[in-house]
Design a protein around this motif. Structure first.
Motif, mmCIF file in Angstrom:
data_model
loop_
_atom_site.group_PDB
_atom_site.id
_atom_site.type_symbol
_atom_site.label_atom_id
_atom_site.label_comp_id
_atom_site.label_asym_id
_atom_site.label_seq_id
_atom_site.Cartn_x
_atom_site.Cartn_y
_atom_site.Cartn_z
ATOM 1 N N VAL A 1 0.845 -1.187 0.000
ATOM 2 C CA VAL A 1 0.000 0.000 0.000
ATOM 3 C C VAL A 1 0.883 1.240 0.000
ATOM 4 O O VAL A 1 1.846 1.331 0.775
ATOM 5 N N VAL A 2 0.554 2.200 -0.870
ATOM 6 C CA VAL A 2 1.185 3.524 -0.885
ATOM 7 C C VAL A 2 0.058 4.527 -0.698
ATOM 8 O O VAL A 2 -0.773 4.708 -1.587
ATOM 9 N N GLU A 3 0.011 5.199 0.470
ATOM 10 C CA GLU A 3 -1.157 6.016 0.775
ATOM 11 C C GLU A 3 -0.791 7.314 1.484
ATOM 12 O O GLU A 3 0.136 7.370 2.282
ATOM 13 N N GLU A 4 -1.538 8.360 1.146
ATOM 14 C CA GLU A 4 -1.484 9.658 1.820
ATOM 15 C C GLU A 4 -0.091 10.276 1.758
ATOM 16 O O GLU A 4 0.368 10.917 2.719
ATOM 17 N N ASN A 5 0.573 10.119 0.629
ATOM 18 C CA ASN A 5 1.908 10.662 0.438
ATOM 19 C C ASN A 5 1.873 11.869 -0.491
ATOM 20 O O ASN A 5 0.920 12.066 -1.254
ATOM 21 N N TYR A 6 2.942 12.645 -0.477
ATOM 22 C CA TYR A 6 3.079 13.839 -1.307
ATOM 23 C C TYR A 6 4.329 13.682 -2.162
ATOM 24 O O TYR A 6 5.451 13.768 -1.661
ATOM 25 N N GLY A 7 4.133 13.419 -3.468
ATOM 26 C CA GLY A 7 5.248 13.270 -4.401
ATOM 27 C C GLY A 7 5.225 14.386 -5.423
ATOM 28 O O GLY A 7 4.245 14.547 -6.146
ATOM 29 N N HIS A 8 6.318 15.124 -5.529
ATOM 30 C CA HIS A 8 6.268 16.302 -6.395
ATOM 31 C C HIS A 8 7.645 16.687 -6.929
ATOM 32 O O HIS A 8 8.677 16.334 -6.362
ATOM 33 N N ASP A 9 7.625 17.380 -8.038
ATOM 34 C CA ASP A 9 8.828 17.969 -8.626
ATOM 35 C C ASP A 9 9.933 16.935 -8.855
ATOM 36 O O ASP A 9 11.115 17.202 -8.642
ATOM 37 N N THR B 1 3.061 -9.631 -9.179
ATOM 38 C CA THR B 1 2.851 -8.593 -8.176
ATOM 39 C C THR B 1 1.365 -8.575 -7.836
ATOM 40 O O THR B 1 0.525 -8.355 -8.707
ATOM 41 N N THR B 2 1.024 -8.798 -6.570
ATOM 42 C CA THR B 2 -0.377 -8.979 -6.199
ATOM 43 C C THR B 2 -0.872 -7.873 -5.280
ATOM 44 O O THR B 2 -0.133 -7.373 -4.416
ATOM 45 N N ASN B 3 -2.124 -7.490 -5.471
ATOM 46 C CA ASN B 3 -2.868 -6.627 -4.555
ATOM 47 C C ASN B 3 -2.103 -5.347 -4.231
ATOM 48 O O ASN B 3 -1.750 -5.087 -3.077
ATOM 49 N N SER B 4 -1.876 -4.531 -5.251
ATOM 50 C CA SER B 4 -1.165 -3.263 -5.088
ATOM 51 C C SER B 4 -2.176 -2.123 -4.977
ATOM 52 O O SER B 4 -3.059 -2.000 -5.826
ATOM 53 N N VAL B 5 -2.021 -1.291 -3.944
ATOM 54 C CA VAL B 5 -2.962 -0.196 -3.701
ATOM 55 C C VAL B 5 -2.203 1.124 -3.641
ATOM 56 O O VAL B 5 -1.256 1.268 -2.859
ATOM 57 N N ILE B 6 -2.624 2.084 -4.474
ATOM 58 C CA ILE B 6 -2.081 3.447 -4.453
ATOM 59 C C ILE B 6 -3.270 4.367 -4.217
ATOM 60 O O ILE B 6 -4.122 4.511 -5.086
ATOM 61 N N ARG B 7 -3.354 5.002 -3.023
ATOM 62 C CA ARG B 7 -4.571 5.753 -2.714
ATOM 63 C C ARG B 7 -4.279 6.999 -1.871
ATOM 64 O O ARG B 7 -3.358 7.017 -1.051
ATOM 65 N N GLY C 1 8.006 -11.305 -18.610
ATOM 66 C CA GLY C 1 7.075 -12.310 -18.107
ATOM 67 C C GLY C 1 6.414 -11.990 -16.791
ATOM 68 O O GLY C 1 5.702 -12.830 -16.232
ATOM 69 N N GLY C 2 6.613 -10.789 -16.269
ATOM 70 C CA GLY C 2 5.958 -10.408 -15.028
ATOM 71 C C GLY C 2 4.469 -10.178 -15.235
ATOM 72 O O GLY C 2 4.017 -9.795 -16.321
ATOM 73 N N LEU C 3 3.671 -10.426 -14.165
ATOM 74 C CA LEU C 3 2.215 -10.299 -14.256
ATOM 75 C C LEU C 3 1.677 -9.534 -13.046
ATOM 76 O O LEU C 3 2.231 -9.624 -11.938
ATOM 77 N N LEU C 4 0.597 -8.802 -13.268
ATOM 78 C CA LEU C 4 -0.084 -8.068 -12.209
ATOM 79 C C LEU C 4 -1.400 -8.765 -11.866
ATOM 80 O O LEU C 4 -2.167 -9.119 -12.760
ATOM 81 N N ASP C 5 -1.662 -8.934 -10.582
ATOM 82 C CA ASP C 5 -2.920 -9.521 -10.120
ATOM 83 C C ASP C 5 -3.480 -8.626 -9.023
ATOM 84 O O ASP C 5 -3.130 -8.761 -7.850
ATOM 85 N N GLY C 6 -4.332 -7.688 -9.401
ATOM 86 C CA GLY C 6 -4.931 -6.777 -8.445
ATOM 87 C C GLY C 6 -4.183 -5.470 -8.345
ATOM 88 O O GLY C 6 -3.147 -5.386 -7.673
ATOM 89 N N VAL C 7 -4.696 -4.425 -9.037
ATOM 90 C CA VAL C 7 -4.132 -3.080 -8.956
ATOM 91 C C VAL C 7 -5.293 -2.127 -8.659
ATOM 92 O O VAL C 7 -6.292 -2.120 -9.380
ATOM 93 N N ARG C 8 -5.159 -1.338 -7.613
ATOM 94 C CA ARG C 8 -6.206 -0.382 -7.267
ATOM 95 C C ARG C 8 -5.576 0.999 -7.099
ATOM 96 O O ARG C 8 -4.805 1.237 -6.166
ATOM 97 N N ILE C 9 -5.931 1.922 -8.008
ATOM 98 C CA ILE C 9 -5.453 3.297 -7.975
ATOM 99 C C ILE C 9 -6.665 4.153 -7.627
ATOM 100 O O ILE C 9 -7.553 4.354 -8.454
ATOM 101 N N GLU C 10 -6.732 4.699 -6.395
ATOM 102 C CA GLU C 10 -7.979 5.325 -5.967
ATOM 103 C C GLU C 10 -7.754 6.599 -5.158
ATOM 104 O O GLU C 10 -6.838 6.698 -4.344
ATOM 105 N N ASN C 11 -8.611 7.568 -5.457
ATOM 106 C CA ASN C 11 -8.702 8.800 -4.674
ATOM 107 C C ASN C 11 -7.386 9.568 -4.596
ATOM 108 O O ASN C 11 -7.075 10.193 -3.570
#
Length: 538
Positions: free
Chosen positions: A294-302, A318-324, A351-361
């Protein structure tokens, strides 16, 4: 609940228990001590770090260096503590932190095949390729606390990503668990990382890791990273001016990110002025081999590159990744990197695969020098049954095609529109300064006082007001240009305009997202980019 479990394990590890044997305290005065003395009182202090290195300490012992002194060599004490009875290394007296001058030693502070140590209130300079190095070759090494350390000027040419200012390196033969890294200031290295915790492999991860209240800046490679960690947390920390290596030799860096991590969270942090000698150059990254990150409530800039990324590679899922809930402003400052990556970058390879990506809010202010998408999904392959959703995001941009994706990602309830403009934001070069005032001793909040000063060196004055502050607090928290003042009042943070009017205030902790947006609206785009802000209140 997972975060509380991590913290509870660490508290149980370091909570003092009933003494089983009498502990001793040893004093080191590198200016006036004597190695022929007993070392067991201030008046009989030892003189050198060599004497410390030749001594095996016992559970519950303390090793204290005199404040205001400089000690040449490497601090490498021997022995191990026990659960509830760590061996403590710290400072005595009053004044500036004791300084360890490592020179060309492989590290300023080194622990090897040891466990249950607490090291605090020290400064170390020099070392090649490490500033602080903890590792081993046997057993399970548990119970390490690093607190209120200043680590800087580590030299050498990086030949491995597991080098730099603060390095925990597990091996297949020696696993690690229960790490707390709290209140570290790490800066200036031509080696790789600012703070890195590195497990041996996906099968041999470092378990239960917390990194908080820490700052990294001016490093050749990564800022703050966890590789092969299980149950990890990075919070209320910041990284800037990372990725400064002139030419790419061993890879490309980001500011704060995770790789092959299981149940790792990055929250309430800030990353800015991020660069790279090749690709990446981004702030946040859920990289390949991660599960439940989970990557949440962060400030990335410049940053030169993206704000956030999700990756899969090398035939791993890569499973169940959340950026919110993150705020991303004015990234993609490199046209080359902006064209390839966008602000939110999703990609797989080999050959890498993603299983569950949630980019929200999340909120994206995307204003690159060229016309390229804010959300870039490049050659991404998906598997499994978990949802892959981009939802509730706000994208403010003037590019012609804000989103480049495919049907594998479901988009819902996102808003896309032009960025609001204003000509009223203050110049960072004005003669009268804004004032940022924190009342109350909140170490995590002071991290973002430091980031504010790094961005607005000519436009901001910062004060920390604490009732009857310790004379050593400014040194212990490495406050730098933050002015420490004795006083009282309601706890919280306030931003005052040059005319004395409060333009923003927070009765509790001001997250980097909230504070960063307020600073940008009132003081404009941070130095070195200058100019006026394009952001107004919504």
């Amino acid at each position: 609940m997972r975060v509380m479990r991590i913290v509870n394990i660490l508290l149980l590890t370091f909570c003092p228990g009933l003494p089983l044997a009498r502990a001793a305290t040893y004093y080191i005065d590198c200016s006036a001590g004597s190695d022929a003395a007993s070392g067991k009182s201030v008046s009989t202090a030892w003189r050198t770090l060599a004497k410390v290195a030749a001594t095996t300490f016992s559970p519950g012992d303390s090793v204290l260096l005199k404040r205001g002194t400089r000690c040449a060599g490497q601090l490498s004490p021997k022995g191990s503590g026990e659960p509830g009875r760590p061996i403590r290394v710290g400072a005595y007296g009053s004044g500036a932190l004791p300084i360890i001058e490592a020179g060309n030693a492989d590290a300023g502070i080194k622990l090897f095949n040891q466990q249950h140590w607490m090291i605090e209130t020290l400064e170390t300079t020099g070392g090649n390729p490490y500033g602080v190095f903890v590792s081993g070759t046997r057993g399970t090494l548990r119970g390490f606390v690093l607190k209120n350390l200043v680590v800087h000027n580590v030299t050498g040419e990086p030949k491995s990503k597991v080098t730099g200012l603060v390095v925990f390196a597990a091996t297949e033969e020696a696993q690690m668990a229960d790490l707390l890294i709290d209140g570290i200031t790490a800066y200036n290295t031509t080696e790789w990382a600012g703070i890195i915790v590195n497990g041996a492999s996906r099968e041999h991860r470092v378990r239960n890791v917390v990194i908080r209240n820490s700052i990294v800046h001016d490093v050749y490679g990564d800022g703050i990273v966890m590789f092969s960690v299980e149950d990890g947390l990075i919070e209320r920390s910041a990284a800037w001016l990372t990725g400064l290596q002139p030419e790419e030799h061993i890879g490309t860096p980001n500011a704060i990110w995770t790789w092959t991590c299981r149940r790792c969270t990055v929250r309430q942090t800030e990353g800015f002025f991020i660069d790279s000698p090749g690709v990446d150059g981004g702030v946040y990254d859920i990289d390949f081999g991660n599960d439940d990150n989970v990557v949440e409530e962060n400030y990335g800039h410049d940053a030169m590159g993206y704000c956030a990324a999700v990756f899969a590679a090398e035939k791993q899922i890569t499973t169940n990744s959340v950026i919110r809930g993150n705020l991303c402003i004015d990234n993609g400052r490199s046209p080359k990197l902006a064209r390839r990556q966008g602000d939110m970058f999703i990609s797989t390879w080999e050959g890498g695969l993603l299983d569950g990506v949630r980019i929200e809010n999340n909120t994206f202010y995307w204003n690159p020098l060229i016309d390229v998408p804010a959300v870039m999904m490049d050659h991404a392959e998906f598997t499994g049954t978990q949802p892959n959703v981009v939802t509730g995001n706000r994208i403010y941009t003037g590019v012609s095609a804000p989103i480049h994706s495919s049907g594998d990602l479901k988009f819902e309830r996102n808003t896309v529109g032009p960025a609001p403009h204003t000509d009223t934001a203050a110049s960072t070069q004005q003669s009268r300064r804004f004032r940022l005032v924190l009342t109350g001793a909140d170490h995590g909040q002071t991290v973002f006082l430091q980031t504010a000063l790094a961005q607005y060196p000519n436009g901001l004055e910062v004060l920390l007001i604490v009732p009857n502050p310790s004379t050593d607090l400014a040194y212990d928290w490495n406050l730098g240009r933050v002015q420490l003042i004795s006083g009282s009042g309601p706890s919280g943070l306030q931003l005052f305009a040059p005319d004395g009017k409060a333009v923003a205030q927070w009765p509790g902790f001001a997250s980097p997202v909230e504070l960063g947006l307020a600073l940008r609206r009132n003081l404009g785009v941070p130095a070195p980019f200058g100019g006026h802000s394009t952001i107004t209140s919504e």
